[in-house]
Design an enzyme around this catalytic site. Structure first.
Site, mmCIF file in Angstrom:
data_model
loop_
_atom_site.group_PDB
_atom_site.id
_atom_site.type_symbol
_atom_site.label_atom_id
_atom_site.label_comp_id
_atom_site.label_asym_id
_atom_site.label_seq_id
_atom_site.Cartn_x
_atom_site.Cartn_y
_atom_site.Cartn_z
ATOM 1 N N LYS A 171 0.831 -1.216 0.000
ATOM 2 C CA LYS A 171 0.000 0.000 0.000
ATOM 3 C C LYS A 171 0.867 1.269 0.000
ATOM 4 O O LYS A 171 0.640 2.181 -0.779
ATOM 5 C CB LYS A 171 -0.904 0.043 1.239
ATOM 6 C CG LYS A 171 -1.928 -1.059 1.314
ATOM 7 C CD LYS A 171 -2.894 -0.832 2.479
ATOM 8 C CE LYS A 171 -2.255 -0.914 3.850
ATOM 9 N NZ LYS A 171 -1.791 -2.257 4.230
ATOM 10 N N ARG A 202 -9.941 1.223 7.905
ATOM 11 C CA ARG A 202 -9.591 -0.163 8.190
ATOM 12 C C ARG A 202 -10.752 -0.922 8.822
ATOM 13 O O ARG A 202 -10.598 -2.105 9.144
ATOM 14 C CB ARG A 202 -8.384 -0.206 9.126
ATOM 15 C CG ARG A 202 -7.042 -0.424 8.407
ATOM 16 C CD ARG A 202 -5.959 -0.373 9.464
ATOM 17 N NE ARG A 202 -4.763 -1.084 9.113
ATOM 18 C CZ ARG A 202 -3.651 -0.502 8.668
ATOM 19 N NH1 ARG A 202 -3.608 0.780 8.462
ATOM 20 N NH2 ARG A 202 -2.569 -1.229 8.439
ATOM 21 N N ARG A 214 11.495 -5.732 5.211
ATOM 22 C CA ARG A 214 11.199 -4.325 4.886
ATOM 23 C C ARG A 214 12.065 -3.373 5.722
ATOM 24 O O ARG A 214 12.236 -3.561 6.929
ATOM 25 C CB ARG A 214 9.717 -4.053 5.171
ATOM 26 C CG ARG A 214 9.324 -2.592 5.005
ATOM 27 C CD ARG A 214 7.860 -2.423 4.756
ATOM 28 N NE ARG A 214 7.016 -2.769 5.889
ATOM 29 C CZ ARG A 214 5.680 -2.724 5.851
ATOM 30 N NH1 ARG A 214 5.059 -2.364 4.742
ATOM 31 N NH2 ARG A 214 4.967 -3.053 6.910
ATOM 32 N N ARG A 252 10.578 -1.188 11.160
ATOM 33 C CA ARG A 252 9.454 -0.901 12.036
ATOM 34 C C ARG A 252 9.401 -1.927 13.171
ATOM 35 O O ARG A 252 9.641 -3.103 12.933
ATOM 36 C CB ARG A 252 8.140 -0.953 11.242
ATOM 37 C CG ARG A 252 7.823 0.316 10.531
ATOM 38 C CD ARG A 252 6.688 0.164 9.575
ATOM 39 N NE ARG A 252 5.490 -0.468 10.132
ATOM 40 C CZ ARG A 252 4.322 -0.507 9.495
ATOM 41 N NH1 ARG A 252 4.200 0.033 8.302
ATOM 42 N NH2 ARG A 252 3.285 -1.092 10.034
ATOM 43 N N ARG A 263 -1.317 -9.122 12.844
ATOM 44 C CA ARG A 263 -1.827 -8.044 11.979
ATOM 45 C C ARG A 263 -2.649 -8.621 10.825
ATOM 46 O O ARG A 263 -3.640 -8.030 10.405
ATOM 47 C CB ARG A 263 -0.666 -7.187 11.455
ATOM 48 C CG ARG A 263 -0.083 -6.290 12.546
ATOM 49 C CD ARG A 263 1.307 -5.779 12.223
ATOM 50 N NE ARG A 263 1.353 -4.953 11.038
ATOM 51 C CZ ARG A 263 2.475 -4.683 10.370
ATOM 52 N NH1 ARG A 263 3.633 -5.191 10.751
ATOM 53 N NH2 ARG A 263 2.444 -3.906 9.317
#
Ligand code: AMP
Length: 218
Positions: free
Chosen positions: A13, A88, A127, A162, A173
């Site tokens: 996203k 969300r 990431r 993160r 998640r």
């Protein structure tokens, strides 16, 4: 132009939204970024948000909706916005529709990204994000590594991972996404503005390819 980025964590996203911001000149607003900035600044909101984010849960709707309502009043989004990570929940989507309607606006496009779960986990643990708040370029240590380890190609700032990008939190998640966010696919399908795209190395299609397809639509 109001664009919404929908999709499970790690589907790309932020990558797609970042490219659309650059190519279409529409501001990207990420609720996750707003929460992380508050956590870093040690604000009261940051403390509350952290207690949910660190467990893979969503920050409560009332808090999140208030933040987005205030953000949408700023001048830099008067001509359009790419909402990255909001809404969300169905409650958030309904609130967004009301906020936009008050200003004679509506959601123009909802981009729903899907990626196989095993790829999601691999992508999230690899990431890395540029720590410069004005850059925030996203890298992947395997698929899209920086030229120099730990350093952003674009601005030279340090890359960070993160806190919620661990294999353990990602599974939570993904569950949260399945239970609370995925009903939005039907919600927007009914509104008739849903654009679905598979992001997967199995078909050699990455976030940047999806972004290019969207840019061509306008
Ligand atoms: P993201 O950067 O979009 O992956 O968001 C990171 C985390 O922030 C999420 O896992 C949620 O805990 C929280 N968050 C971001 N956006 C929302 C939202 N619209 N509603 C509730 N929580 C959110």
């Amino acid at each position: 132009m109001i664009i919404i980025m929908l999709g499970a964590p790690g589907t790309g996203k932020g990558t797609v939204a970042g490219i659309l911001q650059e190519k279409m000149g529409i501001k990207q607003v990420s609720t996750g970024d707003i929460f992380r900035q508050n956590i870093q600044d040690g604000t009261e909101l940051g403390k509350i948000a952290d207690s949910y984010i660190s467990k893979g849960n969503l920050v409560p709707d009332d808090i999140t909706i208030d933040i987005v309502r205030d953000r949408l009043e700023k001048d830099d989004v008067k001509n359009g916005v790419i909402l990255d990570g909001f809404p969300r929940t169905v409650v958030q989507a309904e609130a967004l529709d009301r906020i936009l309607a008050e200003n004679g606006k509506k959601v123009d496009l909802v981009v729903n990204l899907t990626t196989p779960e095993e790829e999601i986990i691999e992508r999230i643990v690899n990431r890395r994000i540029c720590s410069n708040p004005d850059c925030k370029t996203i890298y992947n240590l395997q698929l899209n590594p920086p030229k120099q380890e730990g350093i952003c190609d674009k601005c030279g700032h340090e890359l960070i991972q993160r806190k919620d990008d661990t294999a353990e939190t990602v599974k939570l998640r993904i569950n949260t996404y399945m239970n609370q966010t995925s009903p939005l696919i039907e919600y927007y399908k009914k509104q008739g503005n849903l654009y679905e795209a598979l992001v997967s190395k199995s078909i050699n299609k990455m976030g940047k390819d999806v972004a290019e397809d969207i840019v061509k639509m306008f």
